[in-house]
Design an enzyme around this catalytic site. Structure first.
Site, PDB file in Angstrom:
ATOM      1  N   ARG A 233      58.193  36.621   6.567  1.00 53.82           N
ATOM      2  CA  ARG A 233      58.930  37.639   7.307  1.00 53.82           C
ATOM      3  C   ARG A 233      58.842  38.966   6.562  1.00 53.82           C
ATOM      4  O   ARG A 233      58.972  39.013   5.338  1.00 53.82           O
ATOM      5  CB  ARG A 233      60.403  37.237   7.467  1.00 53.82           C
ATOM      6  CG  ARG A 233      60.646  36.183   8.538  1.00 53.82           C
ATOM      7  CD  ARG A 233      60.420  36.748   9.931  1.00 53.82           C
ATOM      8  NE  ARG A 233      60.753  35.813  10.990  1.00 53.82           N
ATOM      9  CZ  ARG A 233      59.908  34.970  11.566  1.00 53.82           C
ATOM     10  NH1 ARG A 233      58.640  34.933  11.135  1.00 53.82           N
ATOM     11  NH2 ARG A 233      60.286  34.180  12.548  1.00 53.82           N
ATOM     12  N   GLU A 262      58.040  45.652  12.085  1.00 51.99           N
ATOM     13  CA  GLU A 262      56.668  45.538  12.575  1.00 51.99           C
ATOM     14  C   GLU A 262      56.545  45.787  14.080  1.00 51.99           C
ATOM     15  O   GLU A 262      55.459  46.113  14.575  1.00 51.99           O
ATOM     16  CB  GLU A 262      56.090  44.161  12.251  1.00 51.99           C
ATOM     17  CG  GLU A 262      56.784  43.011  12.951  1.00 51.99           C
ATOM     18  CD  GLU A 262      56.262  41.659  12.483  1.00 51.99           C
ATOM     19  OE1 GLU A 262      56.260  40.748  13.307  1.00 51.99           O
ATOM     20  OE2 GLU A 262      55.861  41.524  11.315  1.00 51.99           O
ATOM     21  N   HIS A 300      50.766  39.790  12.599  1.00 51.46           N
ATOM     22  CA  HIS A 300      51.596  38.581  12.721  1.00 51.46           C
ATOM     23  C   HIS A 300      50.864  37.495  13.492  1.00 51.46           C
ATOM     24  O   HIS A 300      51.339  36.981  14.510  1.00 51.46           O
ATOM     25  CB  HIS A 300      52.937  38.911  13.392  1.00 51.46           C
ATOM     26  CG  HIS A 300      54.018  37.928  13.048  1.00 51.46           C
ATOM     27  ND1 HIS A 300      55.349  38.264  13.033  1.00 51.46           N
ATOM     28  CD2 HIS A 300      53.968  36.612  12.713  1.00 51.46           C
ATOM     29  CE1 HIS A 300      56.079  37.215  12.711  1.00 51.46           C
ATOM     30  NE2 HIS A 300      55.253  36.201  12.507  1.00 51.46           N
TER      31      HIS A 300
END
Length: 337
Positions: A233, A262, A300
């Site tokens: 994370r 993000e 991600h």
């Protein structure tokens, strides 16, 4: 009939769920994230008994959940569940379940992909060759064998990362509030791990207690020239402190699949949260990270293999079926947050 709404349905999710014919429920598949829809767009789904969200739904808070008057369960299609307001769900007796084991191999392999890319300058060398600008001296790397890697978080993903590190012949230091003796590694405190590791890789969930686990003080305690990998994370790392550590050379390189704030980089329709100033500042530092040649940032995608996605969906459906049958899921997270 139970109504289930799946948000964040990309093509692979839509195709897989569309093949399910015998769930005994009404199922709706929505392309976008729940927090990207306005009130009018959400209205057709507000009678849902169960909703399922993915990591792209970044702020499943009380304000967003309150209009779902019949809601009984939030099925999170990920291991992390920090994007869901657990306090509100407890108050309303809404079950929240995650998928604790789906991508341990997938994410661990990706972490080492980032690490190898940094230690052997693979992306740089490939780009230089394509642009006819090869300078052999720019690609000097180092072996992983014999180097010390600090693994922070030794759950399913961290455990597989340890196995990969052993395969590369690395020395391993581990930190976790709940050590796993079966892994056969040396557990240590954070000070020792930070000061002795050549590589530090994060594999822990985000909690209220470990936000900015790697802050300015932590970077100062690290070896000069350390490599930092984060596939967990973004909020585990203080973005501003990381930028300063990279600029000073304290951190030689960073491989980041996740970033603080993000969603500003990943989505087009971001609305600023209450802490707008911090959000904007961190987003600017993220842009600075993107410009650094010793940093690799990906959007991600550490979980993103077809194998892992199918495991996620299978486990999510089992969580839902179990809840419908018994009123509880074996993967409930309400005792964890």
């Amino acid at each position: 009939m139970t109504k289930i709404v799946f948000f964040d349905c990309e093509e692979i999710t839509r195709n897989y769920l569309s093949q399910i014919k015998d769930c005994g429920c009404e199922m709706a598949l929505v392309d976008r994230s729940i927090d990207q829809l306005n009130a009018a767009e959400l209205r057709p789904y507000l009678d849902a008994d169960i909703i399922s969200v993915f990591v792209h739904s970044t702020n499943v808070n009380a304000k967003l959940l309150k209009p779902f008057a019949r809601l009984k369960m939030v099925a999170v299609r990920s291991t992390g569940f920090d994007n869901v307001d657990l306090d509100y769900c407890r108050k309303r007796n809404i079950e929240v379940a995650n998928v604790p084991r789906y991508g341990e191999i997938t994410v661990a392999e990706y972490a080492f992909g980032l690490l190898l890319n940094l230690t052997r300058r693979i992306t740089l060398a490939s780009s230089d060759l394509k642009h006819n600008n090869v300078e052999i001296t720019r690609y000097m790397g180092f072996d992983l064998a014999g180097k010390t890697i600090g693994i922070i978080g030794t759950g399913a993903i961290g455990g597989h990362a340890i196995g990969l590190a052993q395969g590369f012949g690395m020395k391993i230091l581990a930190y976790d509030p709940y050590p796993n003796s079966k892994l056969g590694v040396k557990y240590t405190g954070m000070p020792e791990l930070l000061s002795q590791s050549d590589v530090i890789s994060l594999h822990c969930p985000l909690t209220k207690e470990n936000r900015h686990l790697l802050d300015a003080k932590a970077f100062k305690a690290m070896k000069d020239g350390v490599i930092v990998i984060n596939t967990a994370r973004g909020e585990l790392i203080d973005t501003q402190a990381l930028c300063h550590a990279l600029k000073s050379g304290k951190v030689a390189a960073a491989g980041l699949d996740v970033l603080e704030e993000e969603d500003f980089l990943l989505h087009d329709d971001v609305s600023l949260p209450g802490r707008a100033r911090e959000y904007i500042v961190n987003s600017l530092y993220n842009l600075r990270l993107l410009q650094m040649k010793n940093v690799i940032i990906t959007p991600h995608i550490g979980f993103d293999t077809i194998d892992a996605m199918h495991r996620i969906l299978d486990a999510t459906l089992e969580n839902i079926k179990q809840f419908v049958r018994t009123g509880k899921s074996a993967n409930s997270v309400l005792g964890k947050g």
